[in-house]
Each structure stands twice: as C-alpha cells, then as structure tokens.
Design a protein around this motif. Sequence first.
Motif, PDB file in Angstrom:
ATOM      1  N   VAL A  41     -17.593  60.543 -45.935  1.00 16.06           N
ATOM      2  CA  VAL A  41     -17.019  61.888 -46.086  1.00 16.06           C
ATOM      3  C   VAL A  41     -16.385  62.042 -47.467  1.00 16.06           C
ATOM      4  O   VAL A  41     -16.590  63.056 -48.153  1.00 16.06           O
ATOM      5  N   VAL A  42     -15.629  61.046 -47.911  1.00 21.38           N
ATOM      6  CA  VAL A  42     -14.966  61.110 -49.219  1.00 21.38           C
ATOM      7  C   VAL A  42     -16.002  61.226 -50.338  1.00 21.38           C
ATOM      8  O   VAL A  42     -15.891  62.070 -51.230  1.00 21.38           O
ATOM      9  N   GLY A  82     -15.249  56.565 -52.420  1.00 28.01           N
ATOM     10  CA  GLY A  82     -16.150  56.363 -51.280  1.00 28.01           C
ATOM     11  C   GLY A  82     -17.000  55.121 -51.448  1.00 28.01           C
ATOM     12  O   GLY A  82     -17.193  54.339 -50.512  1.00 28.01           O
ATOM     13  N   MET A  96     -15.126  53.523 -38.217  1.00 28.18           N
ATOM     14  CA  MET A  96     -14.398  54.716 -38.601  1.00 28.18           C
ATOM     15  C   MET A  96     -14.149  54.738 -40.110  1.00 28.18           C
ATOM     16  O   MET A  96     -14.192  55.792 -40.729  1.00 28.18           O
ATOM     17  N   LEU A  97     -13.919  53.548 -40.692  1.00 25.62           N
ATOM     18  CA  LEU A  97     -13.704  53.461 -42.135  1.00 25.62           C
ATOM     19  C   LEU A  97     -14.975  53.847 -42.898  1.00 25.62           C
ATOM     20  O   LEU A  97     -14.895  54.492 -43.954  1.00 25.62           O
ATOM     21  N   SER A 126     -15.259  57.555 -42.996  1.00 23.35           N
ATOM     22  CA  SER A 126     -14.312  58.082 -43.989  1.00 23.35           C
ATOM     23  C   SER A 126     -14.868  57.940 -45.400  1.00 23.35           C
ATOM     24  O   SER A 126     -14.762  58.863 -46.213  1.00 23.35           O
TER      25      SER A 126
END
Length: 178
Positions: A8-9, A169, A1-2, A5
């Motif tokens: 996406v960032v 990111g 999940m990280l 993220s």
Amino acid sequence: MLAISAIVVATLGVVLLSPRPPALDGKKRSWADPAAFYGLASGSAFAISVVGYRGANLALHAGSPFLAAAETLFWSQLLQAVLLTAWLLVRNPSIVLGVLRQWRISAFAGVAGASASLANVTALALAPASQVRTLILIEVVFSYVVSRRVFHESMNRRELAGILLVMAGVVLIVSIAH
C-alpha cells in the motif's frame, strides 16, 4: 499484514509520481478521463500477467527457478514478438523496416529488456507476485535519478514524497522477506 502495508505504501508513492498534466486547453484533467482509464486498464493487465508468469514458473517444475523463468520468458517473448511484428506489418510496415535498419541499437535494447525481464521472472519463481512487484518498483526511483542526472530535470515536493514512499515500501518488503 506487514507485506500488505508495504504494498500500500509503495503504491501510494507511485500514485504521487503519476502527474496529471493539464489538457491542451489548459484545463485540469479529471481522474476519470480516457487516459486515466487506459492507465488503470494497463496496470490491471500487467497485474494479471505477473500472476500468470508466477503460475507458469511454478507449473514447469524445472528444478531451477532460473531455468523455469528462462523457459517462461522465452515462450512469452516469442509470442509477443510474433504478434507485435504481425500487427506492425499490417498497420505500418515502415516501422518494422526502420527497426531492422537499426538492428544494433534494437538488439542492445532487446537484450537489456530481456535481461531485466529474466531477473523479474526469476524473482517471481522465488517469491509471491505481490512482493516481487513491490520490489520491482525501485526501477521508478532509478528512472527519477537518471532523469535528474542526465536531463537535469527538477523534482517537486510531491515527487519527492512519492519516491520516499516507494523506497519505504521497498525497504519494508525486503526487511520482511524470508
């Protein structure tokens, strides 16, 4: 999940770094104009090619990620060079002659590009494509630094926010890598 993220960032950072200059008539451009479509199509094709490079590396079972990447890159760049040369010879042969006349500069640019590609494709042999591609986005930050230093270009708040998101990111991807 990280990892998702981080991707996406960094992607949001790239979106902020993608300015939409006004059209020649001064009107604002739509995100649905042909240029945006071509950019999206190019990005999609690039995403598919990154997955293909990773698949080719893993399929070779070369024993060394570097050797797998070198072989994958050799064949793909040979194919690209042959196809592009043929297309240019048909469309505009004078460009090919110009490149041949400037062979020293062309050779330097080719070796530099091939070296960067070899590093990228080797990384694809070692880690998932999504993580490698996010890490490679650091090149966007370097190009902003170079344009600022060499060309004395200014940076607006949107671009600064984009760079900070890309860097966040990348740092996140690197921090969760095994």
